[in-house]
Design a protein around this motif. Structure first.
Motif, PDB file in Angstrom:
ATOM      1  N   THR A 160       0.937  -1.232   0.083  1.00 24.64           N
ATOM      2  CA  THR A 160       0.436   0.033   0.209  1.00 24.64           C
ATOM      3  C   THR A 160       1.047   1.177   0.236  1.00 24.64           C
ATOM      4  OG1 THR A 160      -2.427  -0.782   1.239  1.00 24.64           O
ATOM      5  CG2 THR A 160      -2.035   1.008   1.105  1.00 24.64           C
ATOM      6  N   SER A 161       1.832   1.124   0.206  1.00 24.07           N
ATOM      7  CA  SER A 161       3.151   2.573   1.197  1.00 24.07           C
ATOM      8  C   SER A 161       3.535   2.539  -0.017  1.00 24.07           C
ATOM      9  CB  SER A 161       3.856   2.584   2.105  1.00 24.07           C
ATOM     10  OG  SER A 161       4.568   1.294   1.919  1.00 24.07           O
ATOM     11  N   THR A 162       4.243   1.920  -1.051  1.00 23.86           N
ATOM     12  CA  THR A 162       4.753   2.176  -2.362  1.00 23.86           C
ATOM     13  C   THR A 162       3.851   2.574  -2.829  1.00 23.86           C
ATOM     14  OG1 THR A 162       6.180   0.387  -1.987  1.00 23.86           O
ATOM     15  CG2 THR A 162       5.854   0.436  -4.088  1.00 23.86           C
ATOM     16  N   LEU A 163       2.382   1.868  -3.307  1.00 19.47           N
ATOM     17  CA  LEU A 163       1.416   2.391  -5.039  1.00 19.47           C
ATOM     18  C   LEU A 163       1.184   3.394  -4.269  1.00 19.47           C
ATOM     19  CD1 LEU A 163      -0.845   1.442  -6.618  1.00 19.47           C
ATOM     20  CD2 LEU A 163      -1.396   1.196  -5.427  1.00 19.47           C
ATOM     21  N   PHE A 164       1.384   4.659  -3.277  1.00 20.24           N
ATOM     22  CA  PHE A 164       1.140   5.331  -2.564  1.00 20.24           C
ATOM     23  C   PHE A 164       1.981   6.506  -3.299  1.00 20.24           C
ATOM     24  CE2 PHE A 164       0.931   8.824   0.461  1.00 20.24           C
ATOM     25  CZ  PHE A 164      -0.176  10.025   0.324  1.00 20.24           C
ATOM     26  N   LEU A 165       3.163   6.119  -2.668  1.00 20.83           N
ATOM     27  CA  LEU A 165       4.740   6.639  -2.957  1.00 20.83           C
ATOM     28  C   LEU A 165       4.443   6.987  -4.701  1.00 20.83           C
ATOM     29  CD1 LEU A 165       6.951   7.965  -2.677  1.00 20.83           C
ATOM     30  CD2 LEU A 165       8.083   5.816  -2.328  1.00 20.83           C
ATOM     31  N   GLY A 166       3.567   5.789  -5.556  1.00 20.76           N
ATOM     32  CA  GLY A 166       4.200   6.483  -6.739  1.00 20.76           C
ATOM     33  C   GLY A 166       3.207   7.470  -7.726  1.00 20.76           C
ATOM     34  N   HIS A 167       1.991   7.148  -6.728  1.00 28.66           N
ATOM     35  CA  HIS A 167       0.909   8.391  -7.305  1.00 28.66           C
ATOM     36  C   HIS A 167       1.675   9.625  -6.513  1.00 28.66           C
ATOM     37  CE1 HIS A 167      -2.347   5.760  -8.761  1.00 28.66           C
ATOM     38  NE2 HIS A 167      -1.720   5.189  -8.406  1.00 28.66           N
ATOM     39  N   LEU A 168       2.507   9.493  -5.655  1.00 28.14           N
ATOM     40  CA  LEU A 168       2.578  10.853  -4.649  1.00 28.14           C
ATOM     41  C   LEU A 168       3.493  11.423  -5.770  1.00 28.14           C
ATOM     42  CD1 LEU A 168       2.997  13.238  -2.730  1.00 28.14           C
ATOM     43  CD2 LEU A 168       4.058  11.402  -1.184  1.00 28.14           C
ATOM     44  N   LEU A 169       4.370  10.269  -6.650  1.00 29.49           N
ATOM     45  CA  LEU A 169       5.861  11.292  -6.987  1.00 29.49           C
ATOM     46  C   LEU A 169       5.087  12.027  -8.342  1.00 29.49           C
ATOM     47  CD1 LEU A 169       8.573   8.580  -6.415  1.00 29.49           C
ATOM     48  CD2 LEU A 169       8.618  10.947  -4.701  1.00 29.49           C
ATOM     49  N   TYR A 170       4.276  11.058  -9.202  1.00 30.09           N
ATOM     50  CA  TYR A 170       3.526  11.493  -9.734  1.00 30.09           C
ATOM     51  C   TYR A 170       2.423  12.796 -10.002  1.00 30.09           C
ATOM     52  CZ  TYR A 170       0.176  10.985 -13.908  1.00 30.09           C
ATOM     53  OH  TYR A 170      -0.611  11.774 -15.308  1.00 30.09           O
ATOM     54  N   GLY A 171       1.576  12.618  -8.524  1.00 31.76           N
ATOM     55  CA  GLY A 171       1.437  13.804  -8.681  1.00 31.76           C
ATOM     56  C   GLY A 171       2.167  14.996  -8.560  1.00 31.76           C
ATOM     57  N   LEU A 172       3.332  14.770  -7.843  1.00 29.85           N
ATOM     58  CA  LEU A 172       4.106  16.134  -7.505  1.00 29.85           C
ATOM     59  C   LEU A 172       4.980  16.103  -8.914  1.00 29.85           C
ATOM     60  CD1 LEU A 172       6.604  15.184  -4.206  1.00 29.85           C
ATOM     61  CD2 LEU A 172       5.075  17.066  -4.794  1.00 29.85           C
ATOM     62  N   ILE A 173       5.783  15.552  -9.543  1.00 26.54           N
ATOM     63  CA  ILE A 173       5.691  16.357 -11.060  1.00 26.54           C
ATOM     64  C   ILE A 173       5.095  17.160 -11.998  1.00 26.54           C
ATOM     65  CG2 ILE A 173       4.949  13.873 -12.367  1.00 26.54           C
ATOM     66  CD1 ILE A 173       8.217  14.274 -13.238  1.00 26.54           C
ATOM     67  N   ILE A 174       3.909  15.813 -11.796  1.00 26.61           N
ATOM     68  CA  ILE A 174       2.471  17.087 -12.450  1.00 26.61           C
ATOM     69  C   ILE A 174       2.431  18.455 -11.808  1.00 26.61           C
ATOM     70  CG2 ILE A 174       0.348  17.628 -12.834  1.00 26.61           C
ATOM     71  CD1 ILE A 174      -0.168  14.762 -13.324  1.00 26.61           C
ATOM     72  N   GLY A 175       2.541  18.442 -11.061  1.00 25.20           N
ATOM     73  CA  GLY A 175       2.872  19.795 -10.121  1.00 25.20           C
ATOM     74  C   GLY A 175       3.784  20.824 -10.524  1.00 25.20           C
ATOM     75  N   ALA A 176       5.528  20.232 -11.195  1.00 27.93           N
ATOM     76  CA  ALA A 176       6.384  20.857 -11.015  1.00 27.93           C
ATOM     77  C   ALA A 176       5.828  21.346 -12.443  1.00 27.93           C
ATOM     78  CB  ALA A 176       7.596  20.158 -10.721  1.00 27.93           C
TER      79      ALA A 176
END
Length: 521
Positions: A160-176
């Protein structure tokens, strides 16, 4: 001696600036609209996932073998987070752009850059506010995870934490990317188009050139979707995490370069070229990190423990030549069951396609089509038959003994380990529809209404620095209250001794008659 401007920049507080950025995001409609639209999208996906998982679990009740294939990661988490991924891809750019686009359109950016903060600090605080906005947007999908746990569903902390981390990184790169797009455009609409070109362009790369060999494979790896796919498979790739971090920092640095107005375009282009070059070198370095951790409970991405230990001891290079087309299902099975696992466990493995442009139709008359050649070692001696072999199998049960034979080692004895039991569960998901379609949207609307009723002035920003008052004599002898223009004072914090009050600017004027304050329209 150090310049007083430098010391003032270093002492400027970050907290009031961060509070101002959070207020900017929560005061707009984009964040709350995304939350409202994500509720039915995530809720319906979660309901469908529970229904299909329940049907498979009911069938597994009569066949224990089927239960071993039931994993909440594949059955519940990935489909639920997948709907959240769609919402973030299409709607989150509008939320992230607001932290900078509104300031450029209203002209507040010209005042913002005069605050005693470095440009990099401004962009960093805005990116942190985007992170907080993403966490708010993740409330629907996180509530789905909690709902699954409440009905008795199994959750692996690592998966669960690994999947959440992946989506978090995806959201951050879209924000950048959104911050960079807002910094190079003059309107929020144009910035949204540029950002969507990145996100939707990633889908185009996946649909057209994914899996192609050569430079097309390298280009396909630039797709933002690849960030999610590895984490969905239960792999924690160190190189991928480092690469995404470099990309996020690169886009943030580009946004900092293009943010200040009044800088020559030529100078910005030169700085941007240096930034892109540094990011490319960093990506090249982190791409050498091959370490990845299989966090899945069923070890789907790894060989058996005994085989993994034995393969890790084989020091000579293994070269694999594949006579298959990339769209062939056998090549996909080979990549998932053998090649990917070998690449993670053996120190020196290289794979190549026999013909880069090979296809199923063009290879109909090729007798070698379907063969996989294995060559172990770099020596070309008289014992070539023991160093090279060919197989058509895509199963590890046949490939691993072949590799052991080429290396001249005995197959390892199996190590007893607990088998994956599977986690069947039949649960009614109707309650989730009530939560996602009624209760949660009502709570979001109430939070939206509450944010709209907050005072328009940012009190936190006023409290962030030293707020002083002093009175000075004006020309007519009256007393005038005035706030010094220091970091965090009076909200605006403008330099040069000027204030705006009630639509008029009161400027300090120094002349032969002394210092006084003059009103200007």
């Amino acid at each position: 001696m150090p310049s007083p401007e430098t010391s003032r920049v270093r002492s400027a507080p970050i907290r009031p600036l961060f509070a101002k950025e959070l207020r900017e995001i929560t005061s707009g409609r984009a964040l709350w609209t995304l939350l409202l639209l994500a509720c039915p999208l995530v809720g319906y996906s979660f309901f469908q996932a529970m229904s299909l998982y329940g049907e498979a679990s009911a069938a597994a009740a009569n066949s224990p073998v089927l239960a071993t294939s039931l994993s909440p990661l594949d059955g519940i988490l990935v489909p639920t987070f997948g709907s959240f991924y769609v919402a973030i891809t299409l709607l989150f750019p509008f939320v992230a752009i607001r932290v900078l686009g509104e300031e450029k359109q209203s002209g507040a950016l010209a005042l913002l850059v005069q605050l005693p903060y470095r440009t990099g600090t401004l962009v960093g605080v805005k990116l942190a506010a985007v992170l907080c906005a993403w966490l708010l947007c993740a409330i629907p999908v996180l509530s789905a995870v909690v709902a699954w746990w409440m009905v008795g569903g199994h959750l692996s902390a690592a998966e669960t934490s690994t999947l959440f981390l992946g989506h978090l990184l995806y959201g951050l790169i879209i924000g950048a990317v959104a911050l960079f797009a807002a910094s190079i455009t003059e309107s929020s609409a144009t910035a949204a188009i540029v950002t969507l070109a990145f996100t939707v362009g990633s889908w185009v790369l996946d649909f057209t050139i994914a899996g192609r060999p050569g430079w097309l494979e390298w280009l396909a790896n630039l797709s933002l979707t690849q960030v999610i796919r590895t984490f969905e498979q239960g792999l924690l790739s160190i190189g991928l995490i480092a690469g995404v971090a470099v990309a996020i920092c690169g886009f943030a640095a580009l946004a900092a370069i293009w943010l200040p107005p009044g800088v020559a375009i030529r100078e910005k282009l030169m700085r941007s070229a240096l930034c892109v070059g540094a990011a490319a070198v960093a990506l090249l370095l982190v791409s050498q990190f091959k370490t990845s951790i299989d966090v899945t409970e069923d070890r789907r991405n790894s060989f058996a423990v005994a085989d993994a230990n034995q393969l890790a001891k084989l020091a000579e290079p293994l070269t694999i030549t594949v006579h298959l087309a990339v769209e062939d299902p056998r090549y996909i099975d080979l990549q998932r069951n053998v090649l990917g696992k070998l690449d993670r466990v053996m120190p020196h493995v290289s794979t190549r396609l026999a013909t880069a442009r090979q296809s199923i139709a063009s290879s109909a008359g090729d007798e070698a089509y379907g063969e996989i050649e294995y060559r172990y070692g770099t020596r070309q001696d008289t014992q070539e038959d023991t160093r090279q072999d060919t197989s058509r199998s895509t199963s590890p049960r046949e490939v691993l003994p072949l590799i052991y034979g080429l290396a001249g080692v005995q197959p390892p004895a199996p190590i007893a380990s607990a088998e994956f039991p599977g986690y069947p569960l039949v649960a009614d998901g109707a309650f989730s529809l009530l939560w996602f379609l009624a209760v949660l949207p009502i709570l979001i609307v109430l939070a939206w209404w509450r944010s709209r009723r907050l005072p328009s002035n940012n009190r936190t920003f006023l409290k962030g620095g030293r707020h002083e008052e002093r009175h000075e004599n004006t020309v007519d002898g009256s007393r005038e209250r005035r706030c010094p223009a220091t970091a965090g004072n009076c909200g605006a914090g403008l330099q040069g001794g000027s204030l705006r009050r009630n639509g008029r600017r009161r400027t300090e004027v120094t002349g032969s008659g002394g210092r006084h304050l003059a009103d200007r329209d």
